[in-house]
Design a protein around this motif. Structure first.
Motif, mmCIF file in Angstrom:
data_model
loop_
_atom_site.group_PDB
_atom_site.id
_atom_site.type_symbol
_atom_site.label_atom_id
_atom_site.label_comp_id
_atom_site.label_asym_id
_atom_site.label_seq_id
_atom_site.Cartn_x
_atom_site.Cartn_y
_atom_site.Cartn_z
ATOM 1 N N GLN A 1 -8.866 6.585 3.994
ATOM 2 C CA GLN A 1 -9.385 7.599 4.884
ATOM 3 C C GLN A 1 -10.299 8.689 4.363
ATOM 4 O OE1 GLN A 1 -6.415 8.557 8.240
ATOM 5 N NE2 GLN A 1 -5.029 7.594 6.516
ATOM 6 N N LEU A 2 -10.011 8.987 3.260
ATOM 7 C CA LEU A 2 -10.988 9.889 2.695
ATOM 8 C C LEU A 2 -12.236 9.537 2.475
ATOM 9 C CD1 LEU A 2 -11.107 13.028 1.489
ATOM 10 C CD2 LEU A 2 -10.341 11.967 -0.689
ATOM 11 N N ASN A 3 -12.434 8.283 1.867
ATOM 12 C CA ASN A 3 -13.652 7.568 1.678
ATOM 13 C C ASN A 3 -14.415 7.477 2.907
ATOM 14 O OD1 ASN A 3 -12.974 7.496 -1.127
ATOM 15 N ND2 ASN A 3 -11.938 5.554 -0.917
ATOM 16 N N LEU B 1 4.668 21.136 13.760
ATOM 17 C CA LEU B 1 3.784 21.800 14.643
ATOM 18 C C LEU B 1 2.329 21.138 14.398
ATOM 19 C CD1 LEU B 1 4.407 25.535 13.470
ATOM 20 C CD2 LEU B 1 4.947 24.435 15.515
ATOM 21 N N VAL B 2 1.991 20.372 13.500
ATOM 22 C CA VAL B 2 0.858 19.814 13.355
ATOM 23 C C VAL B 2 0.933 18.510 14.301
ATOM 24 C CG1 VAL B 2 -0.625 18.473 12.145
ATOM 25 C CG2 VAL B 2 0.007 20.314 11.159
ATOM 26 N N GLU C 1 1.014 -1.298 -0.008
ATOM 27 C CA GLU C 1 0.000 -0.168 0.014
ATOM 28 C C GLU C 1 0.916 1.172 0.016
ATOM 29 O OE1 GLU C 1 -3.875 1.407 2.394
ATOM 30 O OE2 GLU C 1 -1.934 0.853 3.742
ATOM 31 N N SER C 2 0.540 2.223 -1.058
ATOM 32 C CA SER C 2 1.503 3.414 -0.929
ATOM 33 C C SER C 2 0.637 4.548 -0.094
ATOM 34 C CB SER C 2 1.256 3.927 -2.420
ATOM 35 O OG SER C 2 0.041 4.211 -2.877
ATOM 36 N N ILE C 3 1.362 5.606 0.392
ATOM 37 C CA ILE C 3 0.809 6.446 1.086
ATOM 38 C C ILE C 3 -0.545 7.332 0.535
ATOM 39 C CG2 ILE C 3 2.307 8.260 0.118
ATOM 40 C CD1 ILE C 3 1.089 8.299 3.695
ATOM 41 N N GLN D 1 -3.978 17.044 7.123
ATOM 42 C CA GLN D 1 -2.732 16.959 7.917
ATOM 43 C C GLN D 1 -3.035 16.088 9.127
ATOM 44 O OE1 GLN D 1 -1.784 21.262 7.542
ATOM 45 N NE2 GLN D 1 0.453 20.274 7.558
ATOM 46 N N ARG D 2 -4.409 16.122 9.438
ATOM 47 C CA ARG D 2 -4.866 15.318 10.865
ATOM 48 C C ARG D 2 -5.140 13.847 10.419
ATOM 49 N NH1 ARG D 2 -3.972 20.695 10.524
ATOM 50 N NH2 ARG D 2 -3.941 21.452 12.782
ATOM 51 N N PHE D 3 -4.842 13.597 9.023
ATOM 52 C CA PHE D 3 -5.180 12.116 8.614
ATOM 53 C C PHE D 3 -3.835 11.140 9.185
ATOM 54 C CE2 PHE D 3 -8.337 12.123 4.738
ATOM 55 C CZ PHE D 3 -9.039 12.606 5.587
#
Length: 494
Positions: free
Chosen positions: A143-145, A218-219, A134-136, A201-203
């Motif tokens: 996660q987007l789905n 920072l995130v 699995e790639s990034i 960025q929060r994923f």
């Protein structure tokens, strides 16, 4: 032009087909050889897996052990069949012949697609182990789905994810992404792209889709909002990250007005953050190392044993071999005899490979006893010529044997080539292995003062005190080969 006939005498070296096969098998790694054996099993019906799980060659299991004597009754049937046709089949082919010149081809060599027809019973995890990694991007899209977002934001998110590099950072800026989407989405503002980027960025892993290191850290630091040093850490990452990277702790302490103890705690907190969040998603294939030989100490004697479990045991199919004299037609008899001869030559090549590998590995162990007893610092200089001269083989043969062959020792798994290294003259007139020098440098760096690490000049001076004359540039070359940073980057408070 007048035609004429002329006779010329000359000499040239030509390898027999058996020798070509033996050399090819000798240089294969264990995984490649295992694949080769499976292909030969598919192409030659006279060869089969040994259900009794006995080794396919009978060679010494260790330096001091002897081969077991086989019972004559075990191979009486096979010897009877052999005696009936060996007189008509030559033991070896001539040097200028090919397989098809003497025999008809028994079968066509299989390719890698033949594995699709194998029966992998009991291997329920075969598909998952052979599926592409699995790639990034795949991880973020998954996660987007599962995230509730508008169609407009999803389209922006897809555009951002496409720009994510393997390390987790964006390859282009949000402004460039906004310009590329402006023609597709009406009235698109840069704030929309930035808002979607902040959400991505929060994923998992936290910090992906960042522009630079400061933004990424920072995130991730937001998870430590309740930490008593959160504000000080946020200030250092936001304003003094270059000073932290150059390890200028004196200047950093003066500008932030923090004491050394507080600065140590802040550095510990920053070390918990991941500067390369994409590395958590490994898209590369896993490389497995199967040791070819095993070294262990028994009764104060170091012994070398072949790893017979690394390769499938094979044997001659007695049922098919017995048909050589009872075949209905001469074509069938020739086919069986040809296949039987090829199978025997293949097994003989495997036996020769294992005997050579065991002989070379035993020679290496006998010359590097100090390494197994005392460690890397006691490694002796050794080149291919030393082993070739001792075992009575050519250097090219030693090179083939030691390439992609691994040895399992109490100190770990090493490639056989690891034990070969050049030498450096010592002050006493002796020789020191370059591997031993690298081990000494590694040990000196591990024991150096945290606030004042040893420079390359200092490392060379320490080695000179031990009688090893090494130039500073040689120390730097060895240090870089071990991925040890220079002294200014090794400075630390903790």
């Amino acid at each position: 032009m007048k035609q004429s006939l002329q006779l010329k005498l000359g000499q040239q070296l030509t390898m027999t087909p058996q020798l070509q096969q033996a050399i090819r098998l000798l240089q294969l790694s264990t995984l490649d050889l295992k694949h080769e054996i499976h292909e030969f099993l598919e192409s030659n019906p006279l060869l089969e897996l040994d259900d009794d799980e006995q080794a396919y060659v009978d060679i010494p299991a260790s330096i001091e052990s002897k081969s077991a004597v086989e019972s004559p009754a075990d191979h009486s049937e096979e010897e009877r069949v052999d005696s009936e046709w060996t007189e008509s089949i030559p033991e070896e082919l001539s040097i200028d012949s090919n397989w098809d010149d003497t025999y008809q081809s028994s079968a066509t060599a299989g390719d890698t697609n033949n594995f699709d027809n194998q029966n992998f019973e009991g291997d329920s995890d075969f598909e998952s182990r052979n599926a592409p990694a699995e790639s990034i991007q795949d991880h973020l899209i998954w996660q987007l789905n599962l995230t509730h977002m508008s169609d407009r934001d999803i389209e922006i998110a897809y555009a951002i994810i496409e720009c994510v590099q393997p390390d987790g950072y964006l390859s282009i800026s949000p402004e460039d992404i906004w310009e590329s989407l402006s023609s597709e989405l009406d009235d698109l503002d840069i704030e929309e792209v930035t808002a979607v980027q902040h959400r991505l960025q929060r994923f998992d892993p936290v910090g992906v889709c960042s522009i630079d290191l400061r933004d990424c850290l920072l995130v991730q630091l937001e998870a430590f909002r309740d930490h008593p040093l959160y504000k000080s850490t946020h200030n250092i990452i936001n304003h003094y990250l270059p000073l932290l990277g150059s390890r200028d702790f004196t200047q950093l302490s003066r500008k932030t007005r923090l004491k050394e103890e507080a600065l140590k705690d802040i550095i510990l907190l920053i070390q918990q953050l991941n500067p390369r969040p994409g590395s958590a998603i490994d898209a590369g294939d896993t490389d497995y190392v199967i040791p070819d030989v095993t070294v262990r100490k028994k009764q104060d004697v170091w012994q070398v044993e072949l790893n017979n479990d690394a390769l499938p045991p094979i044997k001659i199919n007695e049922t098919y071999s017995a048909m050589a004299s009872t075949a209905a037609t001469s074509e069938d008899a020739t086919y069986i005899k040809t296949s039987l001869q090829e199978a025997k030559w293949f097994m003989k090549s495997l036996q020769s490979r294992n005997e050579t590998l065991l002989k070379v590995a035993s020679c290496i162990v006998s010359r590097q006893i100090d390494f197994f007893e005392l460690g890397e610092e006691a490694m002796k200089p050794m080149v291919l010529h030393d082993v070739a001269e001792e075992v009575g083989m050519h250097e090219s043969t030693i090179s083939r044997v030691t390439t992609q062959k691994f040895m399992h020792t109490p100190k770990g798994i090493f490639e056989l080539k690891y034990f070969f290294s050049s030498h450096v003259n010592t002050a006493s007139g002796g020789e020191c292995s370059s591997t031993a020098i690298r081990a000494m440098i590694k040990k000196l760096v591990a024991e150096e003062p945290a606030k004042k690490p040893l420079s390359d000049n200092k490392l060379a001076a320490v080695l000179a005190d031990q009688g090893i004359q090494v130039a500073r540039r040689t120390v730097a070359k060895y240090r870089e080969a071990m991925n040890i940073p220079p002294s200014n980057e090794r400075k630390r408070l903790i």
